[in-house]
Write a protein that holds these residues in place. Structure first.
Motif, PDB file in Angstrom:
ATOM      1  N   ARG A 172      46.301  26.779  57.176  1.00 31.43           N
ATOM      2  CA  ARG A 172      45.870  27.655  55.496  1.00 31.43           C
ATOM      3  C   ARG A 172      46.737  27.551  54.882  1.00 31.43           C
ATOM      4  NH1 ARG A 172      41.161  30.852  54.861  1.00 31.43           N
ATOM      5  NH2 ARG A 172      39.478  29.939  54.951  1.00 31.43           N
ATOM      6  N   ILE A 173      46.797  28.401  53.342  1.00 34.09           N
ATOM      7  CA  ILE A 173      47.606  28.853  52.694  1.00 34.09           C
ATOM      8  C   ILE A 173      47.543  30.273  52.535  1.00 34.09           C
ATOM      9  CG2 ILE A 173      47.688  29.187  50.110  1.00 34.09           C
ATOM     10  CD1 ILE A 173      46.195  26.892  49.293  1.00 34.09           C
ATOM     11  N   VAL A 174      49.084  30.899  52.857  1.00 30.88           N
ATOM     12  CA  VAL A 174      48.460  32.761  52.924  1.00 30.88           C
ATOM     13  C   VAL A 174      49.331  33.747  52.201  1.00 30.88           C
ATOM     14  CG1 VAL A 174      49.014  32.301  55.495  1.00 30.88           C
ATOM     15  CG2 VAL A 174      50.678  32.393  53.994  1.00 30.88           C
ATOM     16  N   SER A 175      49.482  32.350  51.166  1.00 30.73           N
ATOM     17  CA  SER A 175      49.661  33.479  49.783  1.00 30.73           C
ATOM     18  C   SER A 175      49.584  33.186  48.136  1.00 30.73           C
ATOM     19  CB  SER A 175      51.218  33.353  49.720  1.00 30.73           C
ATOM     20  OG  SER A 175      52.182  32.320  50.322  1.00 30.73           O
ATOM     21  N   SER A 176      49.501  33.131  47.364  1.00 34.71           N
ATOM     22  CA  SER A 176      49.758  32.984  45.569  1.00 34.71           C
ATOM     23  C   SER A 176      50.277  33.526  45.767  1.00 34.71           C
ATOM     24  CB  SER A 176      48.107  33.251  45.485  1.00 34.71           C
ATOM     25  OG  SER A 176      48.123  33.214  43.957  1.00 34.71           O
ATOM     26  N   GLN A 177      50.919  32.792  44.654  1.00 37.07           N
ATOM     27  CA  GLN A 177      52.251  34.144  43.850  1.00 37.07           C
ATOM     28  C   GLN A 177      52.200  33.307  42.385  1.00 37.07           C
ATOM     29  OE1 GLN A 177      56.697  33.661  42.424  1.00 37.07           O
ATOM     30  NE2 GLN A 177      56.704  33.288  44.463  1.00 37.07           N
ATOM     31  N   PRO A 178      51.406  35.042  41.587  1.00 36.86           N
ATOM     32  CA  PRO A 178      50.757  34.709  40.158  1.00 36.86           C
ATOM     33  C   PRO A 178      51.982  35.314  39.404  1.00 36.86           C
ATOM     34  CG  PRO A 178      49.607  36.338  41.297  1.00 36.86           C
ATOM     35  CD  PRO A 178      50.896  35.855  42.280  1.00 36.86           C
ATOM     36  N   GLN A 179      51.166  35.240  38.034  1.00 38.21           N
ATOM     37  CA  GLN A 179      51.881  36.462  37.449  1.00 38.21           C
ATOM     38  C   GLN A 179      50.627  37.924  37.178  1.00 38.21           C
ATOM     39  OE1 GLN A 179      53.497  37.021  32.438  1.00 38.21           O
ATOM     40  NE2 GLN A 179      52.449  34.812  33.524  1.00 38.21           N
ATOM     41  N   TYR A 180      51.355  39.042  37.520  1.00 37.16           N
ATOM     42  CA  TYR A 180      50.771  40.025  37.418  1.00 37.16           C
ATOM     43  C   TYR A 180      51.321  41.534  36.529  1.00 37.16           C
ATOM     44  CZ  TYR A 180      47.003  43.447  39.276  1.00 37.16           C
ATOM     45  OH  TYR A 180      45.855  44.423  40.037  1.00 37.16           O
ATOM     46  N   SER A 181      50.927  42.457  36.548  1.00 32.81           N
ATOM     47  CA  SER A 181      51.151  43.433  35.620  1.00 32.81           C
ATOM     48  C   SER A 181      50.644  44.136  34.565  1.00 32.81           C
ATOM     49  CB  SER A 181      52.532  43.324  34.638  1.00 32.81           C
ATOM     50  OG  SER A 181      51.851  42.214  33.298  1.00 32.81           O
ATOM     51  N   LEU A 182      50.244  44.867  34.651  1.00 41.84           N
ATOM     52  CA  LEU A 182      49.835  45.781  33.729  1.00 41.84           C
ATOM     53  C   LEU A 182      49.296  45.192  32.182  1.00 41.84           C
ATOM     54  CD1 LEU A 182      51.142  49.574  33.810  1.00 41.84           C
ATOM     55  CD2 LEU A 182      48.534  49.148  34.008  1.00 41.84           C
ATOM     56  N   LEU A 183      49.688  44.550  31.634  1.00 42.41           N
ATOM     57  CA  LEU A 183      50.259  43.936  30.506  1.00 42.41           C
ATOM     58  C   LEU A 183      48.379  42.274  31.693  1.00 42.41           C
ATOM     59  CD1 LEU A 183      52.403  44.633  28.618  1.00 42.41           C
ATOM     60  CD2 LEU A 183      50.699  45.138  28.445  1.00 42.41           C
ATOM     61  N   TRP A 184      49.215  41.954  32.269  1.00 41.12           N
ATOM     62  CA  TRP A 184      48.775  39.943  32.711  1.00 41.12           C
ATOM     63  C   TRP A 184      47.294  40.223  33.383  1.00 41.12           C
ATOM     64  CZ3 TRP A 184      49.263  36.248  29.517  1.00 41.12           C
ATOM     65  CH2 TRP A 184      48.770  34.851  30.739  1.00 41.12           C
ATOM     66  N   ARG A 185      46.150  40.525  33.188  1.00 34.87           N
ATOM     67  CA  ARG A 185      45.524  40.878  34.842  1.00 34.87           C
ATOM     68  C   ARG A 185      44.464  39.723  35.228  1.00 34.87           C
ATOM     69  NH1 ARG A 185      44.219  47.420  33.766  1.00 34.87           N
ATOM     70  NH2 ARG A 185      42.565  46.921  35.469  1.00 34.87           N
ATOM     71  N   VAL A 186      45.342  38.696  34.990  1.00 33.86           N
ATOM     72  CA  VAL A 186      43.845  37.530  34.875  1.00 33.86           C
ATOM     73  C   VAL A 186      43.207  36.986  36.352  1.00 33.86           C
ATOM     74  CG1 VAL A 186      44.717  36.672  32.991  1.00 33.86           C
ATOM     75  CG2 VAL A 186      45.570  35.649  34.745  1.00 33.86           C
ATOM     76  N   ILE A 187      44.000  37.834  37.154  1.00 36.05           N
ATOM     77  CA  ILE A 187      44.246  37.364  38.412  1.00 36.05           C
ATOM     78  C   ILE A 187      43.331  37.638  38.782  1.00 36.05           C
ATOM     79  CG2 ILE A 187      46.086  36.452  39.202  1.00 36.05           C
ATOM     80  CD1 ILE A 187      46.831  38.985  41.164  1.00 36.05           C
ATOM     81  N   GLU A 188      42.322  39.111  38.627  1.00 38.60           N
ATOM     82  CA  GLU A 188      41.403  40.153  38.949  1.00 38.60           C
ATOM     83  C   GLU A 188      40.274  39.954  39.133  1.00 38.60           C
ATOM     84  OE1 GLU A 188      43.881  44.468  37.615  1.00 38.60           O
ATOM     85  OE2 GLU A 188      42.524  43.830  36.654  1.00 38.60           O
ATOM     86  N   GLU A 189      39.459  39.516  38.343  1.00 38.97           N
ATOM     87  CA  GLU A 189      38.455  38.642  38.675  1.00 38.97           C
ATOM     88  C   GLU A 189      37.963  37.545  39.415  1.00 38.97           C
ATOM     89  OE1 GLU A 189      35.456  36.431  34.944  1.00 38.97           O
ATOM     90  OE2 GLU A 189      37.088  38.140  34.265  1.00 38.97           O
ATOM     91  N   GLN A 190      38.932  36.822  39.044  1.00 36.23           N
ATOM     92  CA  GLN A 190      37.920  35.178  39.990  1.00 36.23           C
ATOM     93  C   GLN A 190      38.979  35.969  41.281  1.00 36.23           C
ATOM     94  OE1 GLN A 190      38.039  32.255  38.308  1.00 36.23           O
ATOM     95  NE2 GLN A 190      36.064  32.758  36.591  1.00 36.23           N
ATOM     96  N   ILE A 191      40.402  35.164  41.119  1.00 33.88           N
ATOM     97  CA  ILE A 191      41.617  35.078  42.284  1.00 33.88           C
ATOM     98  C   ILE A 191      41.561  36.813  43.559  1.00 33.88           C
ATOM     99  CG2 ILE A 191      44.073  35.031  43.027  1.00 33.88           C
ATOM    100  CD1 ILE A 191      43.814  33.250  40.337  1.00 33.88           C
ATOM    101  N   VAL A 192      42.028  37.449  43.334  1.00 32.19           N
ATOM    102  CA  VAL A 192      42.219  38.058  43.779  1.00 32.19           C
ATOM    103  C   VAL A 192      40.107  38.431  44.950  1.00 32.19           C
ATOM    104  CG1 VAL A 192      41.573  41.396  44.402  1.00 32.19           C
ATOM    105  CG2 VAL A 192      43.188  40.228  42.189  1.00 32.19           C
ATOM    106  N   PRO A 193      38.901  38.025  44.030  1.00 33.99           N
ATOM    107  CA  PRO A 193      38.034  38.542  45.222  1.00 33.99           C
ATOM    108  C   PRO A 193      38.708  37.176  46.588  1.00 33.99           C
ATOM    109  CG  PRO A 193      37.263  38.945  42.709  1.00 33.99           C
ATOM    110  CD  PRO A 193      39.443  38.630  42.408  1.00 33.99           C
ATOM    111  N   LEU A 194      38.444  36.048  45.700  1.00 34.90           N
ATOM    112  CA  LEU A 194      38.891  34.612  46.685  1.00 34.90           C
ATOM    113  C   LEU A 194      39.659  35.207  47.591  1.00 34.90           C
ATOM    114  CD1 LEU A 194      37.544  31.532  47.596  1.00 34.90           C
ATOM    115  CD2 LEU A 194      40.273  31.581  45.439  1.00 34.90           C
ATOM    116  N   CYS A 195      40.356  35.779  46.888  1.00 36.89           N
ATOM    117  CA  CYS A 195      41.698  35.706  48.168  1.00 36.89           C
ATOM    118  C   CYS A 195      41.385  36.848  49.526  1.00 36.89           C
ATOM    119  CB  CYS A 195      42.968  36.145  47.859  1.00 36.89           C
ATOM    120  SG  CYS A 195      43.684  34.522  46.483  1.00 36.89           S
ATOM    121  N   GLU A 196      41.156  37.797  48.271  1.00 36.88           N
ATOM    122  CA  GLU A 196      40.526  39.240  49.743  1.00 36.88           C
ATOM    123  C   GLU A 196      39.772  38.260  50.946  1.00 36.88           C
ATOM    124  OE1 GLU A 196      41.179  43.494  46.920  1.00 36.88           O
ATOM    125  OE2 GLU A 196      39.327  42.557  47.064  1.00 36.88           O
TER     126      GLU A 196
END
Length: 333
Positions: A172-196
């Motif tokens: 299985r995939i063990v990691s995702s490498q996205p852009q993430y910062s205080l100004l770029w939070r696009v992973i929080e709504e969908q990607i983080v919940p799925l990955c958790e």
């Protein structure tokens, strides 16, 4: 240095990773690049991230020469495949042919027999996902790759890959490498919940938003000479979305927050992404060794809830959150 497991895997990586996009083989001369890597090693960084496409394969070569002679078992070396590395139609994408040929080139340039993590640098709509995942799984079986991951994939694409891996018995995939910062939070709504839920960890890039969150760009002032914003090799294009007076004014409001904590603004920005429990590591790049030494001090920093709320009150209104802005290529009809 603090260490975290990468997703649900047993692999431990340093909270701060060293990355060489837009630096090694490009903006930074090799002697300076070597000094930056040595500074990272001296500060306890064990995780190094690169990609075959960076500086037209030169970034892997520089990193390979610099890490040559280090105890290999004490390092985690990550690279990626997808973007063009040659002129032919098969010199790109995630076909079996390109993956198999690319890993051999990466291993040669990195001067190693294996990479700890091999990442699909983008999603490939022209190759069956089953073909890509089988090729990755074969590389794991051959011992050339220990773990597999993705970079800038959408949540539904990650979910499809996990489902296919389970059905076909692949690693299985063990990691995702996205852009993430205080100004770029696009992973929080969908990607983080799925990955958790699925045990996939984030290795985030650009936690300082290409340097904007360091506070060196001032509203109404000329761009600092030699900064990322003046780089015509790609850096300026990435950073220009942030160079508005309103946003830069808000960034300056973080100065007293950082000062109260005894942190630089860059350290605060890196520490902030590490508060997300799904983030295993934050990738930092550097053109000077002192930048590395400064950034690694964010490891192990804990930010209280009231500090996080204060920060969100300042930058939350201008943060980009739309999950459709994930860097995966536009879906083809």
């Amino acid at each position: 240095m603090e260490f975290r497991n990468l997703g649900r895997s047993g692999l431990k990586i340093s909270e701060i990773s060293y990355g060489n996009w837009l630096t090694h083989g490009s903006q930074v001369e090799e002697d300076a690049a070597r000094e930056c890597v040595r500074a990272a090693l001296d500060e306890g960084v064990t995780t190094f991230d690169t990609a075959d496409v960076y500086a037209g394969t030169r970034a892997e070569e520089v990193l390979g020469r610099t890490l040559d002679g280090q105890r290999r078992e004490g390092l985690e070396i990550f690279t990626k495949v997808y973007w063009p590395t040659g002129p032919g139609p098969n010199d790109r994408g995630l076909s079996r042919k390109h993956i198999m040929e690319s890993i051999n080139g990466s291993l040669r340039r990195l001067r190693t027999d294996y990479v700890d993590l091999y990442q699909a640098h983008r999603f490939d709509y022209e190759t069956p996902l089953e073909e890509t995942l089988r090729a990755f799984d074969d590389l794991v079986r051959q011992g050339k790759v220990l773990y597999v991951g993705v970079s800038e994939w959408r949540a539904d694409e990650i979910e499809r890959a996990l489902k296919i891996a389970d059905e076909m018995g692949f690693d299985r995939i063990v990691s995702s490498q996205p852009q993430y910062s205080l100004l770029w939070r696009v992973i929080e709504e969908q990607i983080v919940p799925l990955c958790e839920r699925e045990g996939v960890g984030q290795i985030v890039w650009s936690p300082i938003a290409q340097g904007v969150l360091s506070g060196k760009y001032l509203p109404g002032q000329p761009l600092p000479a030699g900064s990322r914003a003046t780089d015509d090799k790609g850096g300026a294009d990435m950073i220009k979305r942030y160079l508005t007076d309103d946003l830069l004014t808000r960034v300056q409001e973080l100065k007293p927050v950082a000062a109260d904590l005894g942190l630089t603004m860059a350290q605060l920005a890196v520490a902030w992404v590490l508060q997300n429990p799904n983030v295993a590591s934050a990738i930092v790049g550097a053109s000077r060794p002192e930048q590395v030494r400064d950034n690694v001090k964010a490891a192990g920093v804990k930010l209280d809830a009231d500090v996080l709320e204060r920060i969100d009150g300042i930058l939350g209104p201008v943060a980009i959150r739309d999950p459709e802005k994930t860097g995966s290529p536009a879906k083809r009809p």
